[in-house]
Design a protein around this motif. Structure first.
Motif, short mmCIF file in Angstrom:
data_model
loop_
_atom_site.label_atom_id
_atom_site.label_comp_id
_atom_site.label_asym_id
_atom_site.label_seq_id
_atom_site.Cartn_x
_atom_site.Cartn_y
_atom_site.Cartn_z
N SER A 168 0.82 -1.21 0.00
CA SER A 168 0.00 0.00 0.00
C SER A 168 0.86 1.25 0.00
O SER A 168 0.49 2.24 -0.64
CB SER A 168 -0.99 0.00 1.16
N PRO B 92 -5.76 -14.43 -12.42
CA PRO B 92 -6.28 -13.19 -11.81
C PRO B 92 -5.21 -12.12 -11.72
O PRO B 92 -5.47 -10.94 -12.00
CB PRO B 92 -6.73 -13.63 -10.42
N GLY B 93 -4.00 -12.53 -11.37
CA GLY B 93 -2.91 -11.57 -11.27
C GLY B 93 -2.67 -10.88 -12.60
O GLY B 93 -2.51 -9.66 -12.67
N ILE B 95 -4.75 -10.50 -15.08
CA ILE B 95 -5.86 -9.62 -15.46
C ILE B 95 -5.79 -8.30 -14.69
O ILE B 95 -5.84 -7.22 -15.27
CB ILE B 95 -7.21 -10.31 -15.19
N ILE B 96 -5.58 -8.42 -13.38
CA ILE B 96 -5.55 -7.20 -12.56
C ILE B 96 -4.40 -6.31 -12.98
O ILE B 96 -4.57 -5.10 -13.20
CB ILE B 96 -5.45 -7.57 -11.06
N SER B 97 -3.21 -6.91 -13.17
CA SER B 97 -2.09 -6.02 -13.49
C SER B 97 -2.21 -5.44 -14.89
O SER B 97 -1.80 -4.30 -15.11
CB SER B 97 -0.74 -6.71 -13.27
N SER B 98 -2.81 -6.20 -15.84
CA SER B 98 -2.97 -5.56 -17.16
C SER B 98 -3.97 -4.42 -17.10
O SER B 98 -3.78 -3.41 -17.76
CB SER B 98 -3.42 -6.55 -18.24
N LEU B 99 -5.01 -4.60 -16.29
CA LEU B 99 -5.97 -3.51 -16.18
C LEU B 99 -5.32 -2.26 -15.59
O LEU B 99 -5.52 -1.15 -16.08
CB LEU B 99 -7.16 -3.95 -15.31
N ILE B 100 -4.53 -2.48 -14.54
CA ILE B 100 -3.87 -1.33 -13.91
C ILE B 100 -2.91 -0.68 -14.91
O ILE B 100 -2.85 0.54 -15.04
CB ILE B 100 -3.12 -1.78 -12.64
#
Lengths: 495, 164
Positions: A168, B92-93, B95-100
């Protein structure tokens, strides 16, 4: 103000630093069994810091160290709370069985280091200093969270804390860097000035803000950055859990208030919420959602807890949600309500954890079932815990009720857009009543009279009494606290 | 020419980071971190921040990495070759990191108001940094030393064996 003349205003921090150094050196001369003596040095240093703090109070806002640090009534308010928290924590930790035979010298040093970090966190007006103070609080907290090295829970707590904290604060730094890229400065006031001048670039501001919120939200344990809280609260030494649940949380809120207030809220109209550069970003709506989800999740999960430390951990998440209601409106009323509630929360939560510590020391249980019939075994403790539970639930005549009343009043005064949040908050208070009542029922209704004489350790009981008394008194006559909070609403804006 | 050098350093940084994540051998990961650090130092150099480039090499490549290697070799019971790492769950990792990543790209390229500094040219930055550390940034500088003290005591405390 330049560096040398700023030192006059910086004496409390210098005293604290000096105490830390003396503690480290003094501890070297002590045998391990004697390390408990360091508590006298720490306590004396804190008392001295408090005296210096009181004597350095001034009613005007001053900017110190070439615009790095603010010296204003707002930071004074929080510093005052932090010194008292640290004082009670070192006193109570020296009597705690859990800490017996452990290295008290280091423990006290760490508590004072966190206090110093929080001092600077609430007064920093430059993002660089914000970050360093933030890390001073975090890094030291990681160490103390794993203080009980022989306990598996403690190590797990420390590890989780480090990982969540690292992630964070990394996200928060990225947010800072976006803001720096937009404005070319790290001064919070300057950032606000530049952002209000160029109106475009809302997406960047929003993204950087959400990222910064990751760091702040982690400190105040709001959803979705709350995962560390229950494990850390459970695994850390209880004396430190008490400290952690009020100190860094209040520091996180103070930082959030100063940041939003300095950078984004225009001060032209004190009674109306005016979000300045964030106006188009639906920021109040985002904060409303965070607040609502935080309190609901905290309360619902708390219902299922059997361990009292975990129960209080979830309850403290819920309380972060209540306090966030003040951020949603961010009027002067909202800020006042937040400060009032945070100091009320400070009294009752610190007290509740100290009772937990004392009960665990004397009766060896941290489960709610371990509280059965506490009123027969330790009537004073049970009554004090009852007061704290009533106050946490927000039942009159306690200070928790007054605090909650101010929060709701500020919210409703903010306009009809905030009514849904007020309703959710009210429903949550009802839900929270259930699990606080569970503790009350265990203490007063269940169990039967036993006449086992347990040895009473006087110091912790005295400290608990000192916290329970104001919870009641301020619930009946709260003018001193509300006057203090009102007087502390002065936040340094420009330099 | 300058952009050519930039791409070389950028490639080094990204390749190093890639290997850090995808190598199954922790030692390889640690060593490829070196490539990343050197690439980053090169990027700092291109931005005319010579002092930061030098400290990047000294502290990260020199000290942090060595400590990391010692840490891996001394704490693991097994010999170095068998130490592996895995990053699961992958999907999931990813997907999340590509979105970010996508979001950040949109932010960076759609923002018209970036505050761009002009290239100051070659100059000595060390005296300027020294002056700033002793004037404007005195408090952060001193607080950083306290932070390091706290971390030092803390690490000794954690490493110390508890006799029971």
């Amino acid at each position: 103000m330049d560096n040398i003349s700023s030192l006059n205003y910086f004496i409390p921090e210098l005293t604290l630093t000096l105490t830390i150094l003396v503690l480290i050196i003094y501890d070297l001369f002590l045998k391990k069994e004697e390390s408990n003596y360091t508590v006298y040095v720490a306590a004396a240093g804190l008392v001295f810091t408090l005296v210096m703090l009181l004597s350095s109070y001034s009613n005007v806002e001053t900017s110190l160290f070439l615009g790095m640090v603010a010296h204003d009534p707002f930071s004074f308010f929080f510093k005052f709370l932090f010194v008292l928290t640290a004082f009670f924590t070192v006193i109570i930790s020296s009597t705690s069985l859990e800490m017996k035979g452990k290295f008290h010298g280091e423990f006290n040093t760490f508590v004072l280091l966190i206090t110093l970090g929080m001092f600077l966190l609430v007064s920093a007006t430059n993002l660089l200093l914000v970050y360093i103070a933030f890390e001073l609080v975090s890094v030291t907290s990681y160490i103390v969270a794993g203080y009980l090295k022989d306990s598996k829970r403690g190590s797990e707590a420390a590890l989780k804390y480090v990982i969540y904290g690292g992630v964070s604060s990394g996200i928060m730094l990225y947010g800072f860097s976006l803001l720096y890229g937009l404005t070319g400065t790290l001064e919070i006031a300057e950032i606000g000035r530049i952002l209000s001048q160029n109106n475009s670039g809302n997406l960047t501001v929003l993204v950087s803000f959400l990222m910064i919120l990751a760091g702040f939200g982690y400190k105040i344990a709001s959803v979705p950055f709350h995962f560390w809280a229950p494990d850390v609260y459970e695994g850390a030494p209880t004396a430190f859990t008490a400290f952690l649940s009020v100190g860094p949380k209040a520091a996180g809120f103070a930082l959030l208030i100063r940041f939003l207030n300095t950078a984004f809220v225009s001060q032209d109209n004190v009674n109306m919420a005016s979000w300045g550069a964030l106006e188009q970003l639906a920021w109040p709506e985002i904060m409303m959602w965070i607040s609502a989800i935080t309190m609901t999740l905290g309360n619902l999960v708390a219902l299922k807890q059997d361990n009292i430390k975990r129960l209080l951990a979830y309850s403290s998440i819920a309380h972060a949600g209540y306090v966030l209601m003040g951020i949603v409106v961010l009027t002067q009323d909202g800020l006042f309500a937040m400060m009032f509630y945070l100091s009320a929360y400070y009294l009752m939560n610190l007290g509740a954890f100290f009772v937990v510590l004392n009960v665990a020391d004397r009766f060896g249980s941290e489960e709610i079932d371990g509280y059965n019939g506490l009123v027969y075994k330790a009537p004073f403790l049970a009554v004090c815990m009852g007061i704290f539970m009533f106050s946490l639930a927000g039942i009159p005549p306690t200070v928790g009720f007054i605090g909650k009343f101010y929060l709701f009043a500020a919210l409703i005064k903010g306009g009809s857009a905030y009514y849904p949040l007020a309703i959710i908050g009210a429903l949550n208070s009802v839900v929270s009543l259930y699990y606080y009542a569970r503790v009350l029922r265990a203490m007063f209704v269940r169990g039967e009279a036993v006449d086992s004489e347990m040895p009473i350790i006087k110091t912790p009981v005295a400290v608990i009494g000192m916290l329970a008394f104001p919870v009641l008194i301020l619930g009946l006559y709260w003018a001193p606290l509300s006057d203090f909070a009102h007087a502390s609403l002065k936040i340094l804006i420009t330099h | 020419m300058e952009s050519f050098v930039f791409y070389i350093f950028a490639l080094m940084t990204i390749t190093g980071g890639w290997i850090v994540i995808y190598s199954r051998n922790l030692i390889y990961s640690a060593f490829s971190l070196l490539i990343t650090f050197v690439g980053l130092a090169g990027l700092y150099g291109l931005l005319m921040a010579d002092f930061i480039a030098a400290t990047q090499i000294l502290i990260y490549a020199g000290a942090v990495l060595i400590l990391l290697l010692f840490g891996i070799m001394l704490t693991a019971r097994k010999t170095s070759i068998e130490i592996t790492q895995s990053n699961l769950p992958r999907l999931p990792g990813a997907i999340i990191s590509s979105l970010i990543f996508l979001l950040l790209m949109v932010v960076i390229f759609s923002e018209p108001n970036w505050n761009s500094a002009t290239n100051p040219g070659v100059r000595e930055t060390v005296p300027m940094i020294g002056k700033l550390l002793m004037t404007k940034y005195l408090i952060p500088f001193e607080l950083a030393s306290i932070l390091l003290l706290a971390a030092l005591i803390g690490s000794v405390f954690i490493a110390r064996r508890e006799e029971s």
